[in-house]
Scaffold this motif. Structure first.
Motif, PDB file in Angstrom:
ATOM      1  N   UNK A 347       0.823  -1.209   0.018  1.00  0.00           N
ATOM      2  CA  UNK A 347      -0.140  -0.146   0.048  1.00  0.00           C
ATOM      3  C   UNK A 347       0.865   1.248  -0.094  1.00  0.00           C
ATOM      4  N   UNK A 348       1.916   1.443   0.852  1.00  0.00           N
ATOM      5  CA  UNK A 348       2.920   2.196   0.762  1.00  0.00           C
ATOM      6  C   UNK A 348       3.550   2.578  -0.321  1.00  0.00           C
ATOM      7  N   UNK A 349       3.890   1.545  -1.135  1.00  0.00           N
ATOM      8  CA  UNK A 349       4.659   1.682  -2.523  1.00  0.00           C
ATOM      9  C   UNK A 349       3.627   2.162  -3.514  1.00  0.00           C
ATOM     10  N   UNK A 350       2.548   1.683  -3.338  1.00  0.00           N
ATOM     11  CA  UNK A 350       1.321   2.172  -4.449  1.00  0.00           C
ATOM     12  C   UNK A 350       1.207   3.466  -4.453  1.00  0.00           C
ATOM     13  N   UNK A 351       1.091   4.137  -3.172  1.00  0.00           N
ATOM     14  CA  UNK A 351       0.941   5.573  -3.027  1.00  0.00           C
ATOM     15  C   UNK A 351       1.974   6.279  -3.678  1.00  0.00           C
ATOM     16  N   UNK A 352       3.376   5.895  -3.234  1.00  0.00           N
ATOM     17  CA  UNK A 352       4.550   6.773  -3.771  1.00  0.00           C
ATOM     18  C   UNK A 352       4.677   6.515  -5.187  1.00  0.00           C
ATOM     19  N   UNK A 353       4.398   5.455  -5.785  1.00  0.00           N
ATOM     20  CA  UNK A 353       4.669   5.027  -7.254  1.00  0.00           C
ATOM     21  C   UNK A 353       3.635   5.407  -7.978  1.00  0.00           C
ATOM     22  N   UNK A 354       2.479   5.663  -7.504  1.00  0.00           N
ATOM     23  CA  UNK A 354       1.161   6.254  -8.213  1.00  0.00           C
ATOM     24  C   UNK A 354       0.547   5.320  -8.905  1.00  0.00           C
ATOM     25  N   UNK A 355       0.410   4.171  -8.455  1.00  0.00           N
ATOM     26  CA  UNK A 355      -0.491   3.014  -8.956  1.00  0.00           C
ATOM     27  C   UNK A 355      -0.882   2.111  -8.092  1.00  0.00           C
ATOM     28  N   UNK A 356      -1.763   0.871  -8.402  1.00  0.00           N
ATOM     29  CA  UNK A 356      -2.451  -0.202  -7.375  1.00  0.00           C
ATOM     30  C   UNK A 356      -1.676  -0.767  -6.700  1.00  0.00           C
ATOM     31  N   UNK A 357      -2.141  -1.321  -5.478  1.00  0.00           N
ATOM     32  CA  UNK A 357      -1.406  -2.224  -4.777  1.00  0.00           C
ATOM     33  C   UNK A 357      -1.267  -3.677  -5.345  1.00  0.00           C
ATOM     34  N   UNK A 358      -2.159  -4.054  -6.218  1.00  0.00           N
ATOM     35  CA  UNK A 358      -2.084  -5.290  -6.906  1.00  0.00           C
ATOM     36  C   UNK A 358      -0.804  -4.989  -8.054  1.00  0.00           C
ATOM     37  N   UNK A 359      -1.163  -3.838  -8.686  1.00  0.00           N
ATOM     38  CA  UNK A 359       0.166  -3.702  -9.705  1.00  0.00           C
ATOM     39  C   UNK A 359       1.300  -3.698  -9.008  1.00  0.00           C
ATOM     40  N   UNK A 360       1.559  -3.126  -7.865  1.00  0.00           N
ATOM     41  CA  UNK A 360       2.641  -3.081  -7.046  1.00  0.00           C
ATOM     42  C   UNK A 360       3.473  -4.392  -6.683  1.00  0.00           C
ATOM     43  N   UNK A 361       2.468  -5.388  -6.311  1.00  0.00           N
ATOM     44  CA  UNK A 361       2.601  -6.814  -5.918  1.00  0.00           C
ATOM     45  C   UNK A 361       3.418  -7.315  -7.171  1.00  0.00           C
ATOM     46  N   UNK A 362       2.776  -7.275  -8.214  1.00  0.00           N
ATOM     47  CA  UNK A 362       3.211  -7.904  -9.620  1.00  0.00           C
ATOM     48  C   UNK A 362       4.734  -7.501  -9.874  1.00  0.00           C
ATOM     49  N   UNK A 363       4.958  -6.128  -9.757  1.00  0.00           N
ATOM     50  CA  UNK A 363       6.356  -5.488  -9.934  1.00  0.00           C
ATOM     51  C   UNK A 363       7.144  -6.033  -9.010  1.00  0.00           C
ATOM     52  N   UNK A 364       6.904  -5.963  -7.794  1.00  0.00           N
ATOM     53  CA  UNK A 364       7.949  -6.520  -6.646  1.00  0.00           C
ATOM     54  C   UNK A 364       8.180  -7.771  -7.006  1.00  0.00           C
ATOM     55  N   UNK A 365       7.362  -8.953  -7.309  1.00  0.00           N
ATOM     56  CA  UNK A 365       7.688 -10.224  -7.728  1.00  0.00           C
ATOM     57  C   UNK A 365       8.745 -10.199  -8.798  1.00  0.00           C
ATOM     58  N   UNK A 366       8.575  -9.395  -9.759  1.00  0.00           N
ATOM     59  CA  UNK A 366       9.567  -9.306 -10.935  1.00  0.00           C
ATOM     60  C   UNK A 366      10.945  -8.834 -10.507  1.00  0.00           C
ATOM     61  N   UNK A 367      10.959  -7.632  -9.546  1.00  0.00           N
ATOM     62  CA  UNK A 367      12.169  -7.085  -9.003  1.00  0.00           C
ATOM     63  C   UNK A 367      12.871  -8.149  -8.101  1.00  0.00           C
ATOM     64  N   UNK A 368      12.046  -9.039  -7.658  1.00  0.00           N
ATOM     65  CA  UNK A 368      12.808 -10.156  -6.648  1.00  0.00           C
ATOM     66  C   UNK A 368      13.508 -11.115  -7.557  1.00  0.00           C
ATOM     67  N   UNK A 369      12.695 -11.447  -8.642  1.00  0.00           N
ATOM     68  CA  UNK A 369      13.324 -12.565  -9.574  1.00  0.00           C
ATOM     69  C   UNK A 369      14.643 -11.902 -10.301  1.00  0.00           C
ATOM     70  N   UNK A 370      14.908 -10.420 -10.325  1.00  0.00           N
ATOM     71  CA  UNK A 370      15.930  -9.988 -10.910  1.00  0.00           C
ATOM     72  C   UNK A 370      16.922  -9.764 -10.014  1.00  0.00           C
TER      73      UNK A 370
END
Length: 401
Positions: A347-370
């Motif tokens: 939720x904090x990251x969604x607010x800071x990045x200007x997107x939804x929490x669901x989208x943030x979770x998907x991006x975080x898993x991508x960043x985790x894999x990288x």
């Protein structure tokens, strides 16, 4: 029985007469004398020589100089022996070429009435062919180690690209340029302010011998002629006209190499300069060129891009390519939103990045894999040592190459 008189030698052909007359005139006229060039254009070499050696009233056709100067030319013409000069040249492995011959580089005609009467050559390569793909590398005699290094590196690179390196065989930058081309097994030509059989400077006798064996030694003056300060300056116009472009590596404000570069610019050739320290007096002249008519170059590929054919492009310079450079913009924004030194939830990251929490979770898993982030309970945090690079390529070719 009376013996038959010996047959008179056959008169020289028109081509031989022209070559002999021009060879003689290299003993009479100084390089680059435009009034002499005008006489050549108006009368031709054979007639001009006849005017200079015939009865004095004929010389009235030769205007534009004082009587004393004309009398000096007449004395020189009387003493000239072109056949002896040609024999002396041949004995040292040299030859004489003049305008209209198959080996004459027609770009020298751009000099107009200051065009050389002819050129004495030592070496086997075909001058006209070599001149079509040649670059001048010139600079200070009293150069710095940096300047010598750059001249040698540039010459080596040009030779490896199939270009002929042309210079004046002087100490400093000239010598370094010739040696760089020779060391790589490439082509180089030295344009002298003296006869091609004269080793000047004496300390470069061995170098000139190597150039004659592997390349070409070129001069306007007949065999045995010695250099003068004026002849050095006039020699520079030949270097400028003969080549596709001139590179100045190091030069002070009053350097003769700046004369070469500016003459090249006047003739429509490329003019280039290699930058040096702002505090170096030996780079001050180059920097002056770079502020005006010259293009900054740092390696052979950049020179070839300027003087070569369409498509001979230098690699585009850029910094190292980082792994995060490959992230799409939305993922990069999520990565940038993660605070340093602590965890953050979706939720904090969604607010800071200007997107939804669901989208943030998907991006975080991508960043985790990288390898950029790791999960801590319900939160996420940056990895202390993320991947440094995504590729080892630091340059790309322009034009898709």
């Amino acid at each position: 029985m009376t013996a038959a008189p010996p047959e008179a030698p056959a008169p020289p052909s028109e081509e031989d007469a022209e070559l002999l007359a021009r060879a003689a005139l290299t003993r009479v006229l100084e390089p680059g004398e435009e009034h002499g060039g005008r006489w050549l254009r108006e009368h031709g070499a054979v007639t001009l020589l006849r005017l200079l050696t015939g009865p004095e009233p004929q010389s009235s056709a030769l205007t534009g100089v004082r009587p004393q100067r004309l009398a000096g030319y007449r004395r020189r013409a009387e003493l000239a022996d072109p056949r002896q000069d040609l024999e002396r040249a041949a004995a040292s492995g040299a030859r004489f070429v003049c305008p209209g011959s198959a080996e004459w580089p027609t770009q020298l005609d751009d000099l107009g009435d200051a065009r050389p009467i002819g050129l004495w050559l030592r070496g086997r390569p075909h001058l006209r062919t070599w001149a079509l793909r040649s670059v001048a590398v010139v600079g200070a005699r009293a150069c710095t180690p940096y300047g010598a290094h750059m001249a040698q590196v540039l010459a080596t690179g040009l030779a490896e690209h199939g270009w002929v390196v042309v210079s004046g065989a002087a100490y400093g930058i000239d010598g370094a340029a010739h040696r760089g081309a020779l060391a790589s097994g490439g082509a180089t030509a030295a344009v002298l302010a003296c006869g091609v059989d004269v080793s000047y400077p004496r300390g470069h006798a061995e170098l000139l011998g190597r150039i004659a064996r592997q390349g070409l030694v070129i001069g306007e003056l007949p065999p045995g002629s010695h250099p003068t300060p004026t002849r050095f300056v006039l020699r520079n116009r030949v270097i400028a006209a003969l080549t596709r472009g001139t590179v100045v590596v190091e030069a002070a404000h009053r350097s003769g190499s700046l004369v070469t570069a500016r003459r090249a610019r006047e003739l429509g050739r490329s003019t280039m300069g290699v930058p040096g320290p702002a505090t170096s007096g030996l780079s001050a002249g180059v920097h002056e060129l770079l502020r005006g008519e010259a293009v900054l170059v740092t390696d052979a590929a950049e020179i070839v891009e300027l003087v070569g054919a369409i498509g001979e492009l230098a690699p585009e310079r850029r910094g190292p390519v980082l792994a995060r450079d490959h992230l799409d913009p939305e993922t990069a924004r999520v990565l940038e939103a993660l605070p340093a030194g602590r965890t953050a939830d979706a939720d904090e990251l969604a607010l800071a990045s200007g997107t939804s929490a669901d989208d943030v979770i998907g991006r975080l898993y991508e960043l985790h894999s990288l390898g950029f982030v790791e999960r801590q309970g319900d939160g996420w945090q940056l990895i202390r040592h993320p991947p440094a690079t995504g590729t080892q390529t630091g340059t790309v070719r322009r034009g898709g190459r």
